[in-house]
Structures are given as C-alpha cells and as structure tokens.
Motif scaffolding. Structure first.
Motif, short mmCIF file in Angstrom:
data_model
loop_
_atom_site.label_atom_id
_atom_site.label_comp_id
_atom_site.label_asym_id
_atom_site.label_seq_id
_atom_site.Cartn_x
_atom_site.Cartn_y
_atom_site.Cartn_z
N TYR A 1 0.87 -1.17 0.00
CA TYR A 1 0.00 0.00 0.00
C TYR A 1 0.90 1.22 0.00
O TYR A 1 1.89 1.28 0.74
N THR A 2 0.56 2.21 -0.82
CA THR A 2 1.34 3.44 -0.89
C THR A 2 0.45 4.60 -0.49
O THR A 2 -0.70 4.69 -0.92
N PHE A 3 1.00 5.48 0.34
CA PHE A 3 0.28 6.65 0.83
C PHE A 3 1.02 7.90 0.36
O PHE A 3 2.25 7.98 0.45
N SER A 4 0.26 8.86 -0.11
CA SER A 4 0.82 10.12 -0.60
C SER A 4 0.09 11.27 0.11
O SER A 4 -1.14 11.27 0.18
N ILE A 5 0.87 12.23 0.63
CA ILE A 5 0.28 13.37 1.34
C ILE A 5 0.87 14.64 0.75
O ILE A 5 2.09 14.79 0.68
N GLU A 6 -0.01 15.54 0.32
CA GLU A 6 0.46 16.83 -0.19
C GLU A 6 -0.37 17.94 0.45
O GLU A 6 -1.50 17.71 0.87
N HIS A 7 0.21 19.11 0.54
CA HIS A 7 -0.54 20.22 1.13
C HIS A 7 -1.37 20.92 0.07
O HIS A 7 -1.04 20.91 -1.11
N ALA A 8 -2.47 21.53 0.50
CA ALA A 8 -3.37 22.26 -0.38
C ALA A 8 -3.74 23.59 0.29
O ALA A 8 -4.89 24.01 0.24
N VAL A 9 -2.76 24.23 0.91
CA VAL A 9 -2.99 25.47 1.65
C VAL A 9 -2.95 26.65 0.68
O VAL A 9 -2.12 26.70 -0.23
N ARG A 10 -3.86 27.59 0.91
CA ARG A 10 -3.86 28.83 0.12
C ARG A 10 -4.39 29.96 0.98
O ARG A 10 -5.13 29.74 1.94
N LYS A 11 -4.01 31.14 0.62
CA LYS A 11 -4.50 32.33 1.33
C LYS A 11 -5.98 32.54 0.98
O LYS A 11 -6.43 32.19 -0.11
N ASN A 12 -6.74 33.10 1.93
CA ASN A 12 -8.15 33.41 1.67
C ASN A 12 -8.28 34.25 0.42
O ASN A 12 -7.56 35.22 0.24
N GLY A 13 -9.20 33.87 -0.46
CA GLY A 13 -9.45 34.62 -1.67
C GLY A 13 -8.61 34.19 -2.85
O GLY A 13 -8.91 34.55 -3.99
N ASN A 14 -7.55 33.43 -2.64
CA ASN A 14 -6.71 32.95 -3.74
C ASN A 14 -7.23 31.61 -4.26
O ASN A 14 -7.59 30.74 -3.48
#
Length: 160
Positions: free
Chosen positions: A125-138
């Motif tokens: 099993y392979t697990f991948s984690i990435e961030h999806a952070v953005r500033k409000n309104g972007n």
C-alpha cells in the motif's frame, strides 16, 4: 548517572506503552514543503483481519503562518484502486496558540486520517500526502509552505 537511569526507564515505559503501533514514520521537510512534492510512504504485510486507525503526524514551528491546514491524502491499494481525501485540520486556537504537543517552538500533531481500516489485499500500500494550503481569496495554493518540518504516517491497531 542517576539521570541517565531515569531517562532509560522512561524510554522503556514509553516504548512498551505503544503496543498498538503498526507503522510510524516521518519524512523531514527541508526549506519549505513544495506543493508539487508529496510525501510518500509504503507499507506491506499488514494484518488483513484486524482493524486499524490511521493518522497523519506532523511537526510545525512558529514559521507556519496559518491557523488551519489543508491536505490531500491518497491511499493506493495493491490492486490499483485509489482513495483520495481532502482533509482540513485546525492547527491553532482563535487566540493564536498552537495545538499539538511540545515544550519548545516545535509542536507535534497527531491528526485523524482514517478509522477502522482493514488491509484486505496482500501487497504494498502506498500513501501520498500533499498540502493544499492557500490564502483566503486565492484560487491557487501556496507553492511553498513554510513552518512544517516533518510529515509522517502512523498506523495503529484499533482497539474496537
């Protein structure tokens, strides 16, 4: 010498109290977490009968400038099936106090990912984690996320 004995004793107690741990690994993030650079983990030969709880673990510093964290986590099964989740975690109180544990500038967070998982297929099993952070309104996310120093995956045997 007395302090060394106490530290050794506490380490033994801490490790022995962690009987439910099946997998627990971190990857260090150096110089900021790039949006296009997911953290990956692989695990095989997991008990296929027992239920497991999964956690995303991470460490952050005061350089992290948001009160929440958005992640995209993907679980790839040995047969090719993929499960993708978009996750949001609260990282600080409304007053700006970091959540998580730790006595200094680094806070450690154990964040629920999935509950009651059974690894019914044999293989990796392979697990991948990435961030999806953005500033409000972007619309587009931050290309580089500062203040996250390590990202991990922890799998424990469920007690239920």
């Amino acid at each position: 010498m007395h302090k060394v004995s106490i530290a050794f004793f506490l380490a033994v107690i801490f490790i022995s109290c962690d009987n439910n741990r099946v997998f627990d690994k971190y990857q260090t993030i150096s110089g900021g977490w790039e949006k296009e650079d997911p953290v990956q983990f692989s695990i095989s030969d997991v008990d296929s009968i027992a239920k497991h709880n999964m956690f995303i673990t991470l460490r952050n510093t005061n350089e992290y400038k948001y009160s929440n964290l958005f992640l995209i986590a993907r679980m790839d099964f040995p047969n090719g099936k993929k499960l993708t989740d978009t996750l949001e975690y609260i990282m600080a109180t409304p007053e700006g106090k970091w959540l998580g544990t730790g006595f200094n500038d680094v806070k450690e967070n154990k964040l629920w990912y999935r509950e009651g998982v059974r690894f019914r297929e044999s293989g990796t099993y392979t697990f991948s984690i990435e961030h999806a952070v953005r500033k409000n309104g972007n619309v587009t996310g931050d290309a580089r996320l500062e203040g996250i120093t390590e990202v991990g995956l922890r799998i424990e045997r469920s007690e239920n």
